[in-house]
Design a protein around this motif. Structure first.
Motif, PDB file in Angstrom:
ATOM      1  N   TYR A 261       0.863  -1.180   0.000  1.00 12.97           N
ATOM      2  CA  TYR A 261       0.000   0.000   0.000  1.00 12.97           C
ATOM      3  C   TYR A 261       0.898   1.229   0.000  1.00 12.97           C
ATOM      4  N   LYS A 262       0.716   2.077  -1.008  1.00 11.79           N
ATOM      5  CA  LYS A 262       1.577   3.250  -1.150  1.00 11.79           C
ATOM      6  C   LYS A 262       0.903   4.479  -0.562  1.00 11.79           C
ATOM      7  N   ILE A 263       1.587   5.116   0.386  1.00 13.35           N
ATOM      8  CA  ILE A 263       1.113   6.354   1.003  1.00 13.35           C
ATOM      9  C   ILE A 263       2.157   7.427   0.731  1.00 13.35           C
ATOM     10  N   ASN A 264       1.777   8.436  -0.051  1.00 11.73           N
ATOM     11  CA  ASN A 264       2.733   9.450  -0.503  1.00 11.73           C
ATOM     12  C   ASN A 264       3.886   8.732  -1.201  1.00 11.73           C
ATOM     13  N   ASN A 265       5.106   8.874  -0.700  1.00 14.82           N
ATOM     14  CA  ASN A 265       6.248   8.174  -1.294  1.00 14.82           C
ATOM     15  C   ASN A 265       6.684   6.988  -0.443  1.00 14.82           C
ATOM     16  N   ILE A 266       5.804   6.568   0.457  1.00 15.37           N
ATOM     17  CA  ILE A 266       6.122   5.474   1.377  1.00 15.37           C
ATOM     18  C   ILE A 266       5.360   4.223   0.953  1.00 15.37           C
ATOM     19  N   LYS A 267       6.075   3.112   0.847  1.00 15.67           N
ATOM     20  CA  LYS A 267       5.441   1.844   0.510  1.00 15.67           C
ATOM     21  C   LYS A 267       5.343   0.978   1.761  1.00 15.67           C
ATOM     22  N   LEU A 268       4.112   0.692   2.155  1.00 17.26           N
ATOM     23  CA  LEU A 268       3.885  -0.177   3.304  1.00 17.26           C
ATOM     24  C   LEU A 268       3.636  -1.601   2.828  1.00 17.26           C
ATOM     25  N   THR A 269       4.293  -2.548   3.476  1.00 12.42           N
ATOM     26  CA  THR A 269       4.010  -3.960   3.233  1.00 12.42           C
ATOM     27  C   THR A 269       3.143  -4.442   4.386  1.00 12.42           C
ATOM     28  N   ILE A 270       1.883  -4.727   4.088  1.00  7.84           N
ATOM     29  CA  ILE A 270       0.919  -5.078   5.131  1.00  7.84           C
ATOM     30  C   ILE A 270       0.601  -6.567   5.063  1.00  7.84           C
ATOM     31  N   ASP A 271       0.742  -7.233   6.192  1.00 11.67           N
ATOM     32  CA  ASP A 271       0.432  -8.657   6.293  1.00 11.67           C
ATOM     33  C   ASP A 271      -1.044  -8.814   6.670  1.00 11.67           C
ATOM     34  N   PHE A 272      -1.830  -9.386   5.756  1.00 15.66           N
ATOM     35  CA  PHE A 272      -3.271  -9.549   5.963  1.00 15.66           C
ATOM     36  C   PHE A 272      -3.624 -10.946   6.480  1.00 15.66           C
ATOM     37  N   SER A 273      -2.684 -11.606   7.116  1.00 18.34           N
ATOM     38  CA  SER A 273      -2.964 -12.935   7.668  1.00 18.34           C
ATOM     39  C   SER A 273      -4.177 -12.865   8.598  1.00 18.34           C
ATOM     40  N   GLY A 274      -5.138 -13.741   8.347  1.00 17.22           N
ATOM     41  CA  GLY A 274      -6.363 -13.744   9.134  1.00 17.22           C
ATOM     42  C   GLY A 274      -7.449 -12.878   8.533  1.00 17.22           C
ATOM     43  N   TYR A 275      -7.079 -12.054   7.555  1.00 19.58           N
ATOM     44  CA  TYR A 275      -8.053 -11.159   6.923  1.00 19.58           C
ATOM     45  C   TYR A 275      -8.058 -11.315   5.399  1.00 19.58           C
ATOM     46  N   GLU A 276      -7.472 -12.416   4.932  1.00 16.30           N
ATOM     47  CA  GLU A 276      -7.387 -12.606   3.483  1.00 16.30           C
ATOM     48  C   GLU A 276      -8.767 -12.692   2.835  1.00 16.30           C
ATOM     49  N   TYR A 277      -9.744 -13.177   3.579  1.00 21.72           N
ATOM     50  CA  TYR A 277     -11.098 -13.294   3.027  1.00 21.72           C
ATOM     51  C   TYR A 277     -11.709 -11.906   2.789  1.00 21.72           C
ATOM     52  N   VAL A 278     -11.282 -10.920   3.581  1.00 20.74           N
ATOM     53  CA  VAL A 278     -11.766  -9.551   3.370  1.00 20.74           C
ATOM     54  C   VAL A 278     -11.248  -9.033   2.028  1.00 20.74           C
ATOM     55  N   LEU A 279      -9.972  -9.301   1.758  1.00 20.38           N
ATOM     56  CA  LEU A 279      -9.415  -8.918   0.461  1.00 20.38           C
ATOM     57  C   LEU A 279     -10.142  -9.640  -0.665  1.00 20.38           C
ATOM     58  N   ASP A 280     -10.452 -10.921  -0.449  1.00 16.92           N
ATOM     59  CA  ASP A 280     -11.175 -11.694  -1.468  1.00 16.92           C
ATOM     60  C   ASP A 280     -12.512 -11.039  -1.804  1.00 16.92           C
ATOM     61  N   TYR A 281     -13.186 -10.550  -0.782  1.00 14.46           N
ATOM     62  CA  TYR A 281     -14.483  -9.887  -0.988  1.00 14.46           C
ATOM     63  C   TYR A 281     -14.328  -8.673  -1.900  1.00 14.46           C
ATOM     64  N   PHE A 282     -13.363  -7.820  -1.589  1.00 16.83           N
ATOM     65  CA  PHE A 282     -13.155  -6.614  -2.395  1.00 16.83           C
ATOM     66  C   PHE A 282     -12.674  -6.960  -3.801  1.00 16.83           C
ATOM     67  N   ILE A 283     -11.817  -7.960  -3.902  1.00 16.95           N
ATOM     68  CA  ILE A 283     -11.299  -8.365  -5.213  1.00 16.95           C
ATOM     69  C   ILE A 283     -12.416  -8.923  -6.091  1.00 16.95           C
ATOM     70  N   LYS A 284     -13.300  -9.711  -5.503  1.00 17.75           N
ATOM     71  CA  LYS A 284     -14.423 -10.266  -6.270  1.00 17.75           C
ATOM     72  C   LYS A 284     -15.328  -9.155  -6.802  1.00 17.75           C
ATOM     73  N   LEU A 285     -15.558  -8.140  -5.984  1.00 19.94           N
ATOM     74  CA  LEU A 285     -16.356  -6.997  -6.435  1.00 19.94           C
ATOM     75  C   LEU A 285     -15.711  -6.333  -7.649  1.00 19.94           C
ATOM     76  N   ASP A 286     -14.426  -6.044  -7.530  1.00 16.50           N
ATOM     77  CA  ASP A 286     -13.726  -5.336  -8.605  1.00 16.50           C
ATOM     78  C   ASP A 286     -13.623  -6.188  -9.863  1.00 16.50           C
ATOM     79  N   ASN A 287     -13.329  -7.475  -9.695  1.00 22.53           N
ATOM     80  CA  ASN A 287     -13.177  -8.357 -10.856  1.00 22.53           C
ATOM     81  C   ASN A 287     -14.493  -8.537 -11.607  1.00 22.53           C
ATOM     82  N   PHE A 288     -15.587  -8.665 -10.857  1.00 20.27           N
ATOM     83  CA  PHE A 288     -16.881  -8.842 -11.513  1.00 20.27           C
ATOM     84  C   PHE A 288     -17.260  -7.587 -12.295  1.00 20.27           C
ATOM     85  N   TYR A 289     -17.013  -6.434 -11.702  1.00 20.02           N
ATOM     86  CA  TYR A 289     -17.295  -5.170 -12.395  1.00 20.02           C
ATOM     87  C   TYR A 289     -16.478  -5.081 -13.685  1.00 20.02           C
ATOM     88  N   ASP A 290     -15.181  -5.357 -13.596  1.00 20.33           N
ATOM     89  CA  ASP A 290     -14.311  -5.286 -14.780  1.00 20.33           C
ATOM     90  C   ASP A 290     -14.757  -6.281 -15.850  1.00 20.33           C
TER      91      ASP A 290
END
Length: 338
Positions: A261-290
């Motif tokens: 995740y890029k904030i200004n000129n800073i790149k954060l590496t975020i570990d979503f362990s335990g929350y990967e299903y939340v990312l799946d939800y958002f990804i499914k929304l975006d992929n279906f729209y596309d």
């Protein structure tokens, strides 16, 4: 005082000559209530933008009467043949030398001019020489600097829960910025910067807040069996579309569950362990729209049938063009009609 005659300054502005302006404008005078250096920096940036488009100077100068800040006073329009222009009020106390230069926001010219691209600009309240920082302003500045410093120190990956816990320490800054709102924030350079930063981190915060909702939404998604049912699912959850737009997903992200995740000129590496299903939800929304936007994109005949040659770029409109799922489109249009 430098020999800053009205004629010299007018010619320098006309020729996009920042160097000459720097030499002849008085260092001890503020222009538009900011320092000379800041004023020229903003003007130089505007000239640079015009040069990129092939405009290297103003071709002519026209006069007019100010109808706003300096009502009734004479202002000047610098205009190029390509339509670039800047409206200025050049103040003089002796009709010879310049004591101030201001952008005129409402200049009524004596002739009809082909003014297309405005090179005018403004400054924030905290950029002005008369600005005095309040206690609240100073605290926000300190908290913002701490926040930026901390973000820069996150060299390795950070777990989502740890990031949220860290962000909760800045409740004072977040509360003040939220109370001010975007319009008042944009009046101040500092508050505008804080508003942008908190908005970016709020995007991450929003993902964390969707844990229960995402789980239920995914169950519903996996129960869908047709495009129509998936479309209804998408429209029901549309508010979360583009929720991961600022995230970068490495090719092997599902192995270590780390995303960028890029904030200004800073790149954060975020570990979503335990929350990967939340990312799946958002990804499914975006992929279906596309997927639907590509599947039902306008065809040449659709553009031919359009009176203007323009077609609104929206999922609903694309479905209507192809006569697909019209009942669903109409149902959700009525549902969200003001």
């Amino acid at each position: 005082m430098n020999n800053n005659s009205i004629y010299q300054i007018t010619q320098a502005i006309k020729n996009f000559d920042i160097k000459t302006l720097d030499e002849i404008l008085d260092d001890d005078i503020s222009y538009m209530d900011v320092t000379k250096s800041l004023f020229l920096k903003k003007l130089k940036k505007k000239f640079k933008n015009a040069r990129k488009d092939g405009c290297h100077f103003f071709d002519d100068v026209f006069f007019g009467i100010c109808g706003s800040c300096n009502i009734g006073c004479e202002g000047v329009t610098f205009l190029s043949k390509s339509g670039y222009y800047i409206d200025l009020f050049i103040e003089s106390k002796d009709d010879k030398t310049v004591s101030d230069i201001c952008i005129c926001n409402k200049l009524n010219n004596f002739a009809d001019l082909d003014k297309k691209i405005d090179l005018g600009f403004s400054f924030c309240k905290d950029e002005k020489v008369t600005f005095k920082a309040s206690t609240e302003y100073t605290l926000i500045e300190q908290h913002l600097n701490t926040m930026l410093s901390d973000l820069s120190d996150f060299k390795i990956k950070i777990f989502l829960d740890d990031l949220i816990e860290w962000y909760d320490k800045f409740n004072y800054l977040r509360s003040v910025i939220d109370q001010l709102g975007p319009f008042e924030c944009f009046d101040y350079k500092l508050y505008s910067k804080a508003f942008g930063l908190t908005n970016q981190i709020n995007n991450i915060y929003n993902l964390k807040s969707k844990t229960e909702y995402a789980a239920d939404a995914l169950i519903t998604y996996h129960q869908t069996t047709s495009e129509r049912e998936k479309l209804i699912w998408f429209l029901e959850n549309r508010k979360d579309h583009n929720g991961t737009i600022n995230f970068q997903f490495p090719r092997e992200w599902r192995k270590d569950l780390c995303v960028i995740y890029k904030i200004n000129n800073i790149k954060l590496t975020i570990d979503f362990s335990g929350y990967e299903y939340v990312l799946d939800y958002f990804i499914k929304l975006d992929n279906f729209y596309d997927e639907l936007m590509e599947k039902y994109k306008p065809l040449p005949e659709h553009f031919d049938e359009s009176e203007t040659g323009y077609i609104e770029c929206s999922l609903e409109n694309h479905l209507i063009l192809h006569h697909k799922h019209l009942d669903v489109v109409e149902m959700y249009r009525r549902k969200h009609k003001p």
